[in-house]
Design a protein around this motif. Structure first.
Motif, short mmCIF file in Angstrom:
data_model
loop_
_atom_site.label_atom_id
_atom_site.label_comp_id
_atom_site.label_asym_id
_atom_site.label_seq_id
_atom_site.Cartn_x
_atom_site.Cartn_y
_atom_site.Cartn_z
N GLY A 93 3.44 -12.40 7.49
CA GLY A 93 3.27 -11.75 8.72
C GLY A 93 4.01 -12.20 9.64
N SER B 202 1.58 -3.86 -2.92
CA SER B 202 0.13 -4.51 -2.42
C SER B 202 0.20 -6.03 -2.52
CB SER B 202 -0.88 -4.24 -3.42
OG SER B 202 -1.99 -4.76 -3.14
N ALA B 203 0.01 -6.57 -1.35
CA ALA B 203 0.26 -8.21 -1.08
C ALA B 203 -0.71 -8.82 -1.94
CB ALA B 203 -0.09 -8.45 0.49
N GLN B 204 -1.89 -8.34 -2.29
CA GLN B 204 -2.99 -8.96 -2.93
C GLN B 204 -2.49 -9.10 -4.46
OE1 GLN B 204 -3.60 -6.33 -0.98
NE2 GLN B 204 -5.26 -7.15 0.47
N LYS C 134 -3.38 -4.82 2.07
CA LYS C 134 -2.23 -5.03 2.88
C LYS C 134 -1.01 -4.73 2.04
CE LYS C 134 0.23 -8.60 5.13
NZ LYS C 134 0.38 -9.90 5.68
#
Length: 88
Positions: free
Chosen positions: A77, A13-15, A2
């Motif tokens: 989100g 990168s969200a991670q 994500k």
């Protein structure tokens, strides 16, 4: 994977994101300077004022012109408000 838009088409990168903080405190300013000296600073402000600092798990520090609340909403989100800086 994500990806999160941190303004002006730049993505992270969200991670790999650890924290989103404001740039005003002395410890954060020191962290920014140390990342700049080490070559781990990514400036995604496109010349605008830094409003959010993203701290990544790879010891990189990303500067964004978006408000920390806007970045956090994009991570979760949720509803995203249009920032003034994005309206070039």
């Amino acid at each position: 994977m994500k990806l999160i838009n941190v303004g002006f088409g730049s993505m992270v990168s969200a991670q790999r994101l650890i924290a989103v903080v404001g740039p005003d405190s002395a410890p954060i300013k020191r962290m920014i300077q140390e990342a700049r000296d080490a070559g781990n600073l990514i400036d995604a402000t496109y010349g605008r004022k830094t409003k959010a600092v993203l701290i990544m798990d790879s010891d990189h520090v990303v500067l964004s012109a978006l408000q920390p609340e806007s970045v956090a909403a994009r991570v979760s989100g949720g509803e995203v408000e249009k920032d003034e800086e994005e309206e070039t």
